[in-house]
Scaffold this motif. Structure first.
Motif, PDB file in Angstrom:
ATOM      1  N   ILE A  10      27.307  38.079  38.692  1.00  0.00           N
ATOM      2  CA  ILE A  10      28.497  38.917  38.816  1.00  0.00           C
ATOM      3  C   ILE A  10      29.232  38.976  37.489  1.00  0.00           C
ATOM      4  O   ILE A  10      29.142  38.050  36.674  1.00  0.00           O
ATOM      5  N   SER A  11      29.940  40.071  37.270  1.00  0.00           N
ATOM      6  CA  SER A  11      30.914  40.175  36.187  1.00  0.00           C
ATOM      7  C   SER A  11      32.291  40.026  36.813  1.00  0.00           C
ATOM      8  O   SER A  11      32.726  40.879  37.582  1.00  0.00           O
ATOM      9  N   ALA A  12      32.946  38.912  36.521  1.00  0.00           N
ATOM     10  CA  ALA A  12      34.219  38.597  37.171  1.00  0.00           C
ATOM     11  C   ALA A  12      35.389  38.822  36.223  1.00  0.00           C
ATOM     12  O   ALA A  12      35.272  38.633  35.010  1.00  0.00           O
ATOM     13  N   VAL A  13      36.521  39.219  36.783  1.00  0.00           N
ATOM     14  CA  VAL A  13      37.748  39.409  36.016  1.00  0.00           C
ATOM     15  C   VAL A  13      38.847  38.493  36.536  1.00  0.00           C
ATOM     16  O   VAL A  13      39.586  37.893  35.761  1.00  0.00           O
ATOM     17  N   VAL A  14      38.929  38.357  37.844  1.00  0.00           N
ATOM     18  CA  VAL A  14      39.977  37.537  38.473  1.00  0.00           C
ATOM     19  C   VAL A  14      39.325  36.413  39.270  1.00  0.00           C
ATOM     20  O   VAL A  14      38.161  36.504  39.669  1.00  0.00           O
ATOM     21  N   PRO A  15      40.069  35.323  39.516  1.00  0.00           N
ATOM     22  CA  PRO A  15      39.498  34.172  40.220  1.00  0.00           C
ATOM     23  C   PRO A  15      38.863  34.508  41.559  1.00  0.00           C
ATOM     24  O   PRO A  15      37.898  33.849  41.967  1.00  0.00           O
ATOM     25  N   ALA A  16      39.371  35.500  42.260  1.00  0.00           N
ATOM     26  CA  ALA A  16      38.803  35.851  43.566  1.00  0.00           C
ATOM     27  C   ALA A  16      37.347  36.301  43.456  1.00  0.00           C
ATOM     28  O   ALA A  16      36.614  36.286  44.452  1.00  0.00           O
ATOM     29  N   GLN A  17      36.938  36.691  42.253  1.00  0.00           N
ATOM     30  CA  GLN A  17      35.565  37.155  42.052  1.00  0.00           C
ATOM     31  C   GLN A  17      34.625  36.046  41.581  1.00  0.00           C
ATOM     32  O   GLN A  17      33.419  36.249  41.514  1.00  0.00           O
TER      33      GLN A  17
END
Length: 214
Positions: A10-17
């Protein structure tokens, strides 16, 4: 480590991801175009899993790569690229800082620098920041193959002096082209994967000469 399986997750930006399977995470920080993607591909023995780009600053998220279902390599956006707007740089900084300060699964940060040149102001700032917050760090000096063997130690000395390198941290001279430093770096990464503590205890210099990995 023998890598039998590696995949982009995954490419995450925020902690929820962020992934929720609690695997240990090894983060890679460095300026744009320093060779982080090539380093990842060499470490996992894959040519194109982490895509290299001729356009610096293209990575804009935290890219998660799962290895052997044992750990994640987390590739940060490259810093120091002039064509990225100030607003975007600020957003990258907030995203990275939030991750570094709050992510319990983080076991080690690989600070990737170009061995051919003295570390940049951004490299120095990142190293000082990691020290201030007691993040475990290993400096990886890439592109060693571009330097004649007889001059490599001179370049290592320049890198360390410019950073203000601490002897209780790890240091690896690396080449994605030759595979130089691959086994050494895996050994360092594996040694951090079992710990839940972010902090590194300083050791006396005389007892740690062998840990400079030169």
């Amino acid at each position: 480590m023998k890598v039998t399986k590696a995949e982009f997750v995954i490419s995450a930006v925020v902690p929820a991801q962020y992934p929720e399977d609690a695997l240990p995470e090894i983060a890679l920080a460095g300026r744009s175009n320093v060779g982080k993607s090539s380093l990842i591909n060499r470490m996992i023995s894959r040519k194109n899993l982490a895509r290299t780009s001729a356009t610096p600053g293209k990575t804009q998220q935290l890219n998660y790569y799962r290895v052997n279902d044992d750990l994640y390599l987390v590739d940060f956006p490259g810093y120091g690229y002039a064509k990225v707007s100030k607003t975007q740089r600020a957003a990258f900084g907030e995203m990275i800082e939030r991750y570094l300060l709050s992510r319990e699964e983080l076991k080690l940060v690989l600070l990737v620098v170009d061995m051919r040149h003295p570390p940049s102001k951004d490299d120095i700032s990142m190293y000082e920041w990691l020290q201030h917050y007691n993040r475990p760090v290993c400096v990886v000096a890439t592109k060693a193959d571009k330097i004649p063997k007889t001059r490599r130690q001179k370049h290592v000395k320049i890198v360390k002096e410019t950073l203000g390198f601490k002897p209780y941290h790890s240091f690896v001279m690396f080449s994605s082209e030759l595979g130089l430093g691959k086994d050494e770096l895996w050994a360092i990464m594996e040694s951090h994967m079992g710990t839940k503590d972010h902090e590194e205890e300083p050791y006396p210099d005389s007892e740690n000469e062998s840990n400079e990995h030169l």
